[in-house]
Write an enzyme that holds these catalytic residues in place. Structure first.
Site, mmCIF file in Angstrom:
data_model
loop_
_atom_site.group_PDB
_atom_site.id
_atom_site.type_symbol
_atom_site.label_atom_id
_atom_site.label_comp_id
_atom_site.label_asym_id
_atom_site.label_seq_id
_atom_site.Cartn_x
_atom_site.Cartn_y
_atom_site.Cartn_z
ATOM 1 N N ASP A 237 0.949 -1.103 -0.042
ATOM 2 C CA ASP A 237 0.080 -0.002 0.044
ATOM 3 C C ASP A 237 0.812 1.250 0.096
ATOM 4 O OD1 ASP A 237 -2.139 1.864 0.036
ATOM 5 O OD2 ASP A 237 -3.325 0.431 1.559
ATOM 6 N N GLU A 440 -17.872 9.088 5.334
ATOM 7 C CA GLU A 440 -17.195 7.719 5.552
ATOM 8 C C GLU A 440 -16.270 7.651 4.417
ATOM 9 O OE1 GLU A 440 -20.152 4.832 5.674
ATOM 10 O OE2 GLU A 440 -21.343 5.500 3.949
#
Lengths: 655, 655
Positions: A237, A440
């Protein structure tokens, strides 16, 4: 020569410095070897992302709600067509920039274990099998079925045990027991590797039981490669390797971090820590041979994608496929199937000649169509626009309140009264409420800075509850449409409203799909991919990765709406003809008044296992015209059954 | 009893404290006198604003570009119908909140003297006569023609000499000479008072030659009331009275500020400084009689609006008028006439069967439709949507760049390449560029914090110029659509593009109007209400209120596009039959290939006056079918002619 041999032959001509540079996501050109530059970073979570115009399909969580892997694979074929079409054009310009390549860092197959995780809507929900099945279908559609070349590289992420908190992800240690690891967190990774052969895996930011995911001997080298038999490459990542020394503090220097990652099988670096690899060789922390093997894997992947071949079948995909009408039809079909009807006292479908008040902060918001990791649709339908175009009566729109802010200054618009007038003038009310992707999302993306994208609770914002209560007082029938990427506590909506509809971020055709569903042009067939809890108090500590008391499998309380739940406008009767661990044979009869698709789910329950409520072992969606019946055969997943030591203790539940 | 007498009788029953409270914009109820609470603050600059759903007409500057006061009055009738309809509904709830009343703080008739002023798009441009004529038409439409009741109170603002800088408005002293004051800054105020009888005037934040506008003996009492003969009430801009002691420092205390304002005729306080009025009476700074007179004026206005009468003809206006189809038609007509064609090498009108690339950050932006002080349209057409729905060819959309930010991080989308692909795939390019209301606006509203809403220059953002240059290289014909509320330097667009179109913030139907214009369904007829300068260097110091070298009247340089300029798809020949200071008689012949409206402007020039280039003295817009001709008679404005001492020195220019 096969791709592996071609890769070996090419890499053999590279210097150590050249090899190290090829392990960065933004790999430079090596002109003397005719190797062009290549940026490995591309995204296509629910459509080609961040590369301009594209068909924007419903967000992953919505596609999971369709419980329709066949449709999911069609979606992924559209996506890979568009990605290839774009790649073909970019190549004509000699472009090798970010979001232009063939290596897509999708899908996100993490388990949505806690509804507060901001990125949960990128996933296929809380069930390991559903996640695996939808993930595998998506991967197949992306990677294509050409015998010579791979269409795109799919990358399953984030390996592993990754689901928040966002704000701590660079230093967080996810502590997990072996049972949860294999039954929940690794299940879909194993499933996808076994059934769909993804080219790549992305390592997560967090540690797993103390080891950083992108440099873990236990979980990367020994588990992913050895136990799961993964043959592809692993990308970190973005920035995850520098986290080793800077945040996880498991290494002292970036040189050690780079060596730890590559030694354990992290092939490619999103970030720039691998610039230290040459130094790591000099210090004896890693062998050149290990580096060579990693680079060979990367070039094998590039050869397999046809990047160095002129005769790749995908080179002829034309730009015209981008947002073509066929893709829009599939997009609409997926949006249709992703809508979940949670309550209906008979008010739905609505009569489209009546006057309708469309109320709420999500009614005319484009951002809720797009969610995150999205492309830019040329044409799109907010829910308001969809209803406007489908309605033959008058549509009265009022926002009613801000999506979350309940402070209204004296000089600002007072949106409540306007909404109540619209309600008073209408025959029925469609309230379009819920969350949006600014509430979110991923660390750094979402507004709620204190939580870095996570939600602090699962409640509807107070300002929306106030609006609901005031609208309710007017006394008109209310259809409550909750738009969100996660569970929201809909207890009050369920009590107060005549119908409740869950719309996960529905893509560019969302408004058309919702309008067709409201007016009965389509019949809802989605099921919840996550449990809808009745309140935040039902949730364990967000940072506790134990599955105990989480998701429909282990939750000890009573949910408001359970996993898999979803109503239809028609009525189905399921007659089970035979039922064993091999499979279920049933006949589904449509005894209602509408044609429709029936979602049949098969669960197993283990006698004497008080921890596990039940577990999904198979599902199928079948279309049945009204008055007719259809046979359905559902094989039970061997991947699920193999988790149970004594299969004689298993009971089968069909619903 | 007439309204004045009814007001006197009512106010006579009030205590001093009650009277003082009625002079606040949020006037409380006096139950024993059956006086309901009333919030005076409402807005309707280009449609009912901040009160939910409403027909959102083009922004004021766009409506000015129509040069069509008849259409403007129709627009204002729609607006006042919608405001009344809303008022009637709010009343049923007993509501008396902000943005629900009948007293609208519109129009803004300040002179747009410098293109950097952020609020310039709220005005009717740089010409005093155009401003006066459009303002008067707007006021008439708002205030209605009922003999008994006024439909709405219009409020002309900001009195006076007010046009930035926004960041300094609470302490700024606008220094102006007598000539500019009367010829430019007060002209439209006088014109509107003489021709349209506005109920109210709003005082400005700034000082005028040292005196605060809302408390000025010279400019309020002696000029507005005495010289201009204004009979209505004056409301302060919001917080302007407390600026006297806090920022202008012309008084020591809020008590003195309140007294100074009311003694000089500021009747109503937006803000709360008038809570000190009772103390001011006690201190002998103001007489109760002065306060009584002010309150009588306010109640005369409320009686005249029918607030205390059951038989007001406007009480029956139904809610159905809000966004009704007739209003949308008038909205579309105004949007059509507000578009200004600046260059056309023959590429326009576009063939709607061709493939078109729609490129640019303003193509799909809703905010540019709405500008500021706006309502919420239920249905609206971005330029992209308008083109999509009107085109029979393929439309390829790409944003191309951010509206102003030229920093793109390595992990962000690179929007340029995508745009160039779209261009390459198209037959023609429509670039939709310019500014948005976050880049030019009111203090506190706009993004550009350093400038508090003002522009630092008139250049196109660098990132847009870069996009233009890259698109140009592809070699397709380019139509450059500049969307802005003010002059932007379009020199490069003019040089590089085949056509240039100026779209001022065009309202909810903007996309339909632009598409119809591009494809030749309509024929452009707008004219520039402001000079389009060739660069920022052409502008004098922003804070210098001398008109010297400003606007088409006094500018000594060569503009890129002059005031009043605007092309048509057809060709008109104007034959002047007679021309004198009484008026101009002419015949307009349409010798081109399209029906169209011809905008005929009449200017006067004064022999020997080297300061003044020329001045608009009349105008008319006339529809002429192709091949036909029409007579046009234009009276010269006596308000303009009276500014010149020796009329024998005047020359008349018709164009």
């Amino acid at each position: 020569m096969n791709y592996k041999e071609r890769a070996k032959a090419l890499v053999a001509q590279m210097t150590l410095a050249e090899k190290c540079a090829q392990m960065r996501y933004d790999a430079p050109a090596i002109e003397r070897l005719n190797v062009p530059a290549y940026n490995w970073w591309n995204e296509c979570l629910h459509g080609v992302a961040r590369s301009g115009a594209a068909t924007v399909f419903p967000q992953s969580i919505a596609m999971a709600a369709s419980f329709n892997p066949q449709l999911m694979e069609q979606v992924a074929v559209c996506i890979s067509d568009e990605a290839r079409a774009k790649y073909n054009e970019y190549r004509k310009f000699g472009d090798t920039q970010i979001y232009q390549g063939l290596t897509c860092w999708s899908p996100n197959i993490n388990i949505f274990r806690d509804p507060r995780w901001g990125r949960g809507h990128e996933t296929y929900g809380e069930d390991p099998l559903l996640t695996g099945v939808m993930g595998a279908a998506f991967i197949k559609g992306l990677q294509g079925d050409d015998s010579r070349h791979r269409k795109l590289d799919a990358t399953i992420k984030h390996y592993a045990v990754h689901s928040g908190p966002e704000g701590k992800r660079h230093s967080f240690d996810a502590v997990v027991n072996e049972k949860d690891l294999w039954e929940t967190y690794l299940f879909a990774f194993k499933y996808c590797i076994d059934h769909a052969d993804p080219s790549a895996v992305m390592g997560a930011y967090n540690r797993i039981n103390g080891e950083p995911a992108c440099g873990s001997k236990t979980y990367l080298k020994e588990t992913l490669y050895q136990k799961l038999g993964f043959k592809g490459y692993v990308v970190s990542d973005c920035g995850a390797i520098c986290d080793f020394d800077q945040h996880h503090r498991v290494t002292e220097t970036p040189i050690e971090s780079a060596a730890l990652a590559v030694n354990n099988g992290c092939t490619l670096n999103c970030g720039d820590t691998y610039k230290w690899l040459k130094a790591a060789v000099a210090e004896g922390l890693i062998s050149e041979e290990t580096i060579t093997e990693a680079v060979e894997k990367l070039f094998e992947a590039r050869f397999r994608l046809g990047m160095f071949d002129e005769d790749c079948v995908y080179n002829s995909i034309p730009y015209d496929v981008v947002e073509c009408s066929r893709h829009q039809e599939i997009n609409k079909a997926m949006a249709d199937e992703s809508i979940v009807l949670l309550k209906n006292d008979g008010i739905l479908p609505l009569d489209n000649t009546k006057n309708i008040a469309v109320i709420g902060p999500n009614a005319d918001d484009k951002s809720i169509l797009l969610a995150n990791y999205n492309g830019t649709p040329t044409e799109y339908y907010t829910l308001l626009r969809g209803i406007l175009e489908a309605s033959k009566g008058k549509v009265l729109y009022a926002k009613g309140c801000h999506i979350f802010d309940d402070e209204i200054h004296s000089w600002q618009e007072q949106p409540l009264r306007e909404a109540l007038i619209a309600v008073q003038k209408s025959d029925a009310v469609v309230m379009v409420m819920g969350l949006n992707p600014s509430m979110e999302g991923e660390e750094g993306d979402a507004y709620n800075g204190a939580n870095s994208g996570d939600k602090s609770d699962i409640e509807l914002p107070k300002t929306q509850l106030k609006l609901l209560r005031e609208v309710k007082k007017i006394g008109k029938p209310i259809v409550f449409v909750n738009v969100s990427g996660s569970c929201v506590n809909l207890t009050e909506a369920d009590t107060e409203c005549n119908a409740v509809v869950q719309v996960f971020y529905p893509g560019a055709m969302g408004g058309k799909a919702v309008a067709d569903m409201l007016f009965g042009v389509t019949n809802p067939s989605g099921g919840l991919p996550v449990t809808f809890y009745a309140g935040t108090d039902d949730l364990p500590d967000f940072e506790d990765y134990s599955m105990d008391n989480r998701t429909y499998q282990y939750f000890r309380g009573k949910p408001l709406y359970p996993f898999g739940y979803g109503l239809s406008y028609t009525e189905f009767r399921i007659n089970v003809k035979s039922s064993s661990l091999k499979g279920v044979e049933a006949v589904v009869k449509n005894i209602g008044n509408y044609d429709g698709k029936c979602l049949v789910k098969v669960y197993v329950r283990e006698k004497g296992n008080s921890r596990l409520n039940r577990r999904l072992a198979g599902f199928s969606k079948v279309f049945v015209p009204r008055g007719e019946e259809a046979a359905v055969n559902i094989a039970l997943s061997r991947d699920v059954l193999s988790l149970f030591e004594d299969s004689s203790r298993l009971e089968i539940i069909v619903e």
